[in-house]
Design an enzyme around this catalytic site. Structure first.
Site, PDB file in Angstrom:
ATOM      1  N   GLU A 240       0.757  -1.267  -0.199  1.00  0.00           N
ATOM      2  CA  GLU A 240       0.020  -0.001  -0.036  1.00  0.00           C
ATOM      3  C   GLU A 240       1.012   1.279  -0.061  1.00  0.00           C
ATOM      4  O   GLU A 240       2.014   1.046   0.339  1.00  0.00           O
ATOM      5  CB  GLU A 240      -0.855  -0.033   1.233  1.00  0.00           C
ATOM      6  N   PRO A 241       0.096   2.445  -0.214  1.00  0.00           N
ATOM      7  CA  PRO A 241       1.223   3.632  -0.227  1.00  0.00           C
ATOM      8  C   PRO A 241       1.883   3.882   1.105  1.00  0.00           C
ATOM      9  O   PRO A 241       2.823   4.239   0.962  1.00  0.00           O
ATOM     10  CB  PRO A 241       0.289   4.756  -0.449  1.00  0.00           C
TER      11      PRO A 241
ATOM     12  N   SER B 180       7.593  -2.504   3.304  1.00  0.00           N
ATOM     13  CA  SER B 180       8.316  -3.509   3.938  1.00  0.00           C
ATOM     14  C   SER B 180       7.225  -4.074   5.134  1.00  0.00           C
ATOM     15  O   SER B 180       7.592  -5.177   5.818  1.00  0.00           O
ATOM     16  CB  SER B 180       9.627  -3.098   4.370  1.00  0.00           C
TER      17      SER B 180
ATOM     18  N   ILE C 262       1.175  -2.749  -7.903  1.00  0.00           N
ATOM     19  CA  ILE C 262       0.803  -4.191  -8.222  1.00  0.00           C
ATOM     20  C   ILE C 262       1.130  -4.794  -9.425  1.00  0.00           C
ATOM     21  O   ILE C 262       0.467  -4.116 -10.539  1.00  0.00           O
ATOM     22  CB  ILE C 262      -0.643  -4.269  -7.728  1.00  0.00           C
TER      23      ILE C 262
ATOM     24  N   GLN D 222      43.613 -10.857 -18.807  1.00  0.00           N
ATOM     25  CA  GLN D 222      43.118 -11.181 -17.582  1.00  0.00           C
ATOM     26  C   GLN D 222      42.561 -10.076 -16.852  1.00  0.00           C
ATOM     27  O   GLN D 222      41.649 -10.317 -16.040  1.00  0.00           O
ATOM     28  CB  GLN D 222      44.494 -11.979 -16.834  1.00  0.00           C
TER      29      GLN D 222
ATOM     30  N   THR E  95      13.976 -18.314   5.843  1.00  0.00           N
ATOM     31  CA  THR E  95      15.468 -17.625   5.993  1.00  0.00           C
ATOM     32  C   THR E  95      16.170 -18.267   4.872  1.00  0.00           C
ATOM     33  O   THR E  95      17.002 -17.480   4.214  1.00  0.00           O
ATOM     34  CB  THR E  95      16.171 -18.410   7.306  1.00  0.00           C
TER      35      THR E  95
ATOM     36  N   GLU F 249       9.342  -8.431  -3.449  1.00  0.00           N
ATOM     37  CA  GLU F 249       9.247  -9.660  -2.406  1.00  0.00           C
ATOM     38  C   GLU F 249      10.337  -9.331  -1.401  1.00  0.00           C
ATOM     39  O   GLU F 249      10.715 -10.299  -0.928  1.00  0.00           O
ATOM     40  CB  GLU F 249       9.455 -10.829  -3.592  1.00  0.00           C
TER      41      GLU F 249
HETATM   42  C1  LIG Z   1       7.828  -2.738 -10.192  1.00  0.00           C
HETATM   43  C2  LIG Z   1       7.314  -3.354  -9.042  1.00  0.00           C
HETATM   44  C3  LIG Z   1       6.562  -4.288  -8.866  1.00  0.00           C
HETATM   45  C4  LIG Z   1       5.696  -4.844  -7.684  1.00  0.00           C
HETATM   46  N1  LIG Z   1       4.969  -5.723  -7.653  1.00  0.00           N
HETATM   47  C5  LIG Z   1       4.221  -5.937  -6.498  1.00  0.00           C
HETATM   48  C6  LIG Z   1       3.157  -6.745  -6.450  1.00  0.00           C
HETATM   49  O1  LIG Z   1       2.698  -7.642  -7.410  1.00  0.00           O
HETATM   50  N2  LIG Z   1       2.310  -6.996  -5.276  1.00  0.00           N
HETATM   51  C7  LIG Z   1       2.754  -6.268  -4.339  1.00  0.00           C
HETATM   52  O2  LIG Z   1       2.028  -6.155  -3.390  1.00  0.00           O
HETATM   53  N3  LIG Z   1       3.616  -5.380  -4.209  1.00  0.00           N
HETATM   54  C8  LIG Z   1       4.441  -5.153  -5.382  1.00  0.00           C
HETATM   55  N4  LIG Z   1       5.511  -4.236  -5.312  1.00  0.00           N
HETATM   56  C9  LIG Z   1       5.870  -3.532  -4.040  1.00  0.00           C
HETATM   57  C10 LIG Z   1       7.202  -3.958  -3.379  1.00  0.00           C
HETATM   58  O3  LIG Z   1       6.831  -5.238  -3.154  1.00  0.00           O
HETATM   59  C11 LIG Z   1       7.620  -2.755  -2.331  1.00  0.00           C
HETATM   60  O4  LIG Z   1       7.886  -1.875  -3.198  1.00  0.00           O
HETATM   61  C12 LIG Z   1       8.774  -3.428  -1.511  1.00  0.00           C
HETATM   62  O5  LIG Z   1       8.029  -4.279  -0.410  1.00  0.00           O
HETATM   63  C13 LIG Z   1       9.343  -2.320  -0.694  1.00  0.00           C
HETATM   64  O6  LIG Z   1       8.422  -1.562  -0.091  1.00  0.00           O
HETATM   65  P1  LIG Z   1       8.378   0.052  -0.542  1.00  0.00           P
HETATM   66  O7  LIG Z   1       8.211   0.359  -1.676  1.00  0.00           O
HETATM   67  O8  LIG Z   1       7.124   0.473   0.604  1.00  0.00           O
HETATM   68  O9  LIG Z   1       9.697   0.452   0.565  1.00  0.00           O
HETATM   69  P2  LIG Z   1       9.649   0.699   2.028  1.00  0.00           P
HETATM   70  O10 LIG Z   1       9.530  -0.269   2.883  1.00  0.00           O
HETATM   71  O11 LIG Z   1       9.362   2.080   2.302  1.00  0.00           O
HETATM   72  O12 LIG Z   1      11.459   0.941   2.034  1.00  0.00           O
HETATM   73  C14 LIG Z   1      12.207   1.803   1.759  1.00  0.00           C
HETATM   74  C15 LIG Z   1      13.900   1.394   1.738  1.00  0.00           C
HETATM   75  O13 LIG Z   1      13.656   1.556   3.414  1.00  0.00           O
HETATM   76  C16 LIG Z   1      14.548   0.258   3.548  1.00  0.00           C
HETATM   77  N5  LIG Z   1      13.683  -0.079   4.958  1.00  0.00           N
HETATM   78  C17 LIG Z   1      12.400  -0.421   5.163  1.00  0.00           C
HETATM   79  N6  LIG Z   1      12.162  -0.614   6.301  1.00  0.00           N
HETATM   80  C18 LIG Z   1      13.315  -0.710   6.937  1.00  0.00           C
HETATM   81  C19 LIG Z   1      13.741  -1.088   8.241  1.00  0.00           C
HETATM   82  N7  LIG Z   1      12.928  -1.355   9.141  1.00  0.00           N
HETATM   83  N8  LIG Z   1      14.969  -1.244   8.623  1.00  0.00           N
HETATM   84  C20 LIG Z   1      15.848  -0.673   7.706  1.00  0.00           C
HETATM   85  N9  LIG Z   1      15.567  -0.212   6.605  1.00  0.00           N
HETATM   86  C21 LIG Z   1      14.218  -0.455   6.160  1.00  0.00           C
HETATM   87  C22 LIG Z   1      14.107  -0.869   2.470  1.00  0.00           C
HETATM   88  O14 LIG Z   1      14.835  -1.794   2.581  1.00  0.00           O
HETATM   89  C23 LIG Z   1      14.273   0.416   1.260  1.00  0.00           C
HETATM   90  O15 LIG Z   1      15.423   0.407   1.035  1.00  0.00           O
HETATM   91  C24 LIG Z   1       6.285  -4.009  -6.624  1.00  0.00           C
HETATM   92  C25 LIG Z   1       6.994  -3.016  -6.710  1.00  0.00           C
HETATM   93  C26 LIG Z   1       7.585  -2.499  -7.937  1.00  0.00           C
HETATM   94  C27 LIG Z   1       8.577  -1.414  -7.941  1.00  0.00           C
END
Ligand SMILES: Cc1cc2nc3c(=O)[nH]c(=O)nc-3n(C[C@H](O)[C@H](O)[C@H](O)COP(=O)(O)OP(=O)(O)OC[C@H]3O[C@@H](n4cnc5c(N)ncnc54)[C@H](O)[C@@H]3O)c2cc1C
Length: 545
Positions: free
Chosen positions: A129-130, A134, A164, A282, A319, A368
């Protein structure tokens, strides 16, 4: 789980490759990428009667071929070698239906998996979601029960989903929403009233995939469309499939990384500079080709070991899935980046495609679960193992590696494992995991160490002829042993150097004593022979005898 027989898997991989050669030559890929266009008709043919890729991951009971984790990894790697955007779209259906696979009732599985098998419908997976990426637990999409006289007959879902894959084109989405009992998956048809999709996102890479936001405004679904019919299971169900789905993304990183190197390798044989082909230099091969081939094969070893364990009934192995994804996606990114360098100015242009692969593979360290979340997942789990075994977890694996036959790198990988055990112990006594950065660095070092161990075991198995069925066979025993020795030296040196750095950075303390406990002199001594082994790997890659 047995999965496809070897001939059926080979036939599937050949059919996919042949279809791609015919329908997706470089010129078409470049054009679609340039125009930021999702080839919907083509993807539907791949998921329909013509190619039937979706059948690989639908169980036989519901009309599919019942592929296992090893099959899915091989198909994902094959697809990623073609185009990571198309691979994402084809495999998003698998991701979207995963909550049903792990949590659905028999009726639900028959209904939806049956439709995927028979009709080739596309699914999307609506978790992010917006304001919840994570940290999915922060989700705001809500599912309000509706019904008569206290009986719940359905739900009204309101909220928004972000990024998505297949969001703008799928027939159905699994949507994670907050029901009164907690986060819950629902299957939502895209033609439901109140359901709308955003415009396709304008992306850095995987521009041949459709990525769109989903908006739900009082979308009504019947109670039968709540996955598993029990509220509050959503996050556990999402966790349950991670071992499996992260292997898919790992295979994406692997396939894309090799696709880039397999363009750089022949290029370097043709490109003459300073009186000879680049492949003979090399300083070129040992920087831009060999280390990346080794890192990719480390990742493959981790993927294959995890897939084999899942298929043998070893559970979802979250893991290990995280380690495989981390290693493969980071290696795939580094390999694609090196491939641009390997092609020089040509690599920097669109025409030679490595630039596109570099942009495409970037997503694998984000979706993922990001690399940082992988580091955290690995570190937390292995920290528990360290405590439970009173510090012996990695020492024990090190002893097993020492027992491998000589020459496969087991002894050097063991040095990395023993050093890591000592680093963990130093972190425990000085309570250093209170620093998040150190915890995450541990996750990285654990992944690198375990990857080196996996490749040593794989090299030993190939030498002994005891590999699990359907694993890849690009390299022979001698080449794999050389790769394993290169990887193990790198891991051992990285663990000791980084271990000393981070323990020292946080605690100070007696660096010389820690260096001795981590076996630094032995690690340095083990670097002997590295250049000769890199020469061997280069010979294998360039098929020089
Ligand atoms: C092209 C594309 C396709 C996608 N397809 C899908 C889909 O089909 N279905 C779906 O549900 N989602 C999908 N996603 C979403 C994707 O899974 C998320 O973008 C991803 O999980 C990261 O979430 P976020 O973008 O909100 O980043 P955030 O969670 O805000 O993270 C931003 C940064 O902060 C870091 N971070 C976050 N939390 C912590 C923490 N606790 N400690 C330290 N660092 C942290 C992260 O590693 C990252 O570098 C897609 C995204 C993209 C770009």
């Amino acid at each position: 789980m047995r999965g496809l027989d070897a001939e059926a898997l080979d036939f599937t991989l050949e059919s996919i490759t042949e279809f791609a050669h015919r329908e997706l030559p470089d010129a078409v890929l470049l054009d679609l990428d340039e125009r930021d266009t999702f080839p919907e008709e083509l993807v539907r043919r791949m998921c329909g009667e013509e190619l039937g890729i979706q059948l690989v991951f639908v169980p036989e009971d519901y009309g599919g071929m019942g592929g296992n984790a090893m099959d899915v990894y091989r198909v994902c790697e094959c697809m990623a070698r073609i185009d990571l955007g198309v691979a994402t779209s084809v495999l998003a259906t698998f991701l979207g239906s995963d909550p049903i696979t792990v949590g659905g009732t028999e009726d639900q599985k028959a209904r939806w998996m049956g439709r995927i098998a028979e009709e080739g419908i596309l699914f999307a997976y609506g978790a992010t979601e917006p304001d919840a990426g994570s940290d999915l637990a922060a989700l705001k999409t809500v599912a309000k029960p509706i019904g008569d006289n206290g009986t719940v007959t359905g739900y009204r879902i309101t909220g928004a989903k972000q990024w998505i894959s297949n969001g703008g084109v799928a027939e159905l989405s699994t949507v994670l929403a907050l029901a009164p009992g907690g986060p819950t998956w629902f299957v939502v048809p895209h033609d439901a009233e109140g359901f709308t999709q955003g415009h396709p996102e304008h992306k850095h890479g995987i521009r041949l995939s459709n990525t769109a936001a989903l908006f739900l405004e009082d979308v009504e679904v019947p109670v039968d469309d709540l996955v598993g019919l029990v509220e509050g299971q959503g996050l556990q169900q999402a966790q349950q499939v991670f071992g499996y789905t992260r292997l898919m993304v790992a295979a994406f990183g692997l396939g894309a990384g090799w696709a880039a190197l397999d363009r750089a390798i022949p290029y370097s044989q043709d490109r003459m500079q300073a009186g000879g082909p680049l492949s003979e230099k090399q300083g070129y091969t040992h920087k831009l080709i060999v280390p990346h081939a080794v890192a990719l094969e480390v990742a493959r070893a981790a993927i294959e070991e995890t897939a084999a364990r899942i298929d043998a009934g070893g559970g979802s192995l979250n893991t290990e899935g995280a380690i495989a994804k981390y290693l493969a996606s980071e290696a795939g990114n580094a390999a694609a980046d090196a491939a641009i360098q390997a092609l020089g100015g040509y690599g920097y242009t669109h025409e030679y495609l490595v630039e596109k692969i570099r942009r495409d593979v970037r997503i694998t360290t984000i979706y993922e679960g990001t690399s940082e979340i992988m580091e955290m997942t690995i570190a937390r789990d292995r920290w528990q193992e360290h405590l439970k075994t009173r510090g012996d977890h990695y020492h024990a694996i090190g002893r097993e590696l020492e027992a491998l036959p000589a020459g496969v790198g087991g002894d050097i990988a063991a040095l990395a494992h023993h050093a890591l055990a000592e680093m963990l112990e130093a972190c425990r006594t000085a309570r250093l995991t209170r620093h998040q950065h150190i915890l995450l660095r541990l996750g990285e070092l654990e992944a690198r160490t375990e990857g080196a161990g996996a490749l040593a075991r794989r090299a030993a198995a190939v030498a002994a002829g005891t590999t699990v069925e359907k694993t890849s066979n690009r390299f022979d025993a001698a080449a794999l042993a050389a790769m394993s020795r290169v990887a193990a030296r790198e891991a051992a040196l990285t663990i000791t150097t980084e271990g000393l750095r981070w323990v020292g950075a946080a605690e100070g303390g007696d660096a010389a004593a820690l260096a001795a406990r981590m076996g630094l002199p032995a690690v340095h001594a083990a670097q002997a022979g590295l250049i000769a082994d890199m020469d061997l790997v280069a010979d294998a890659l360039y098929r020089r005898t």
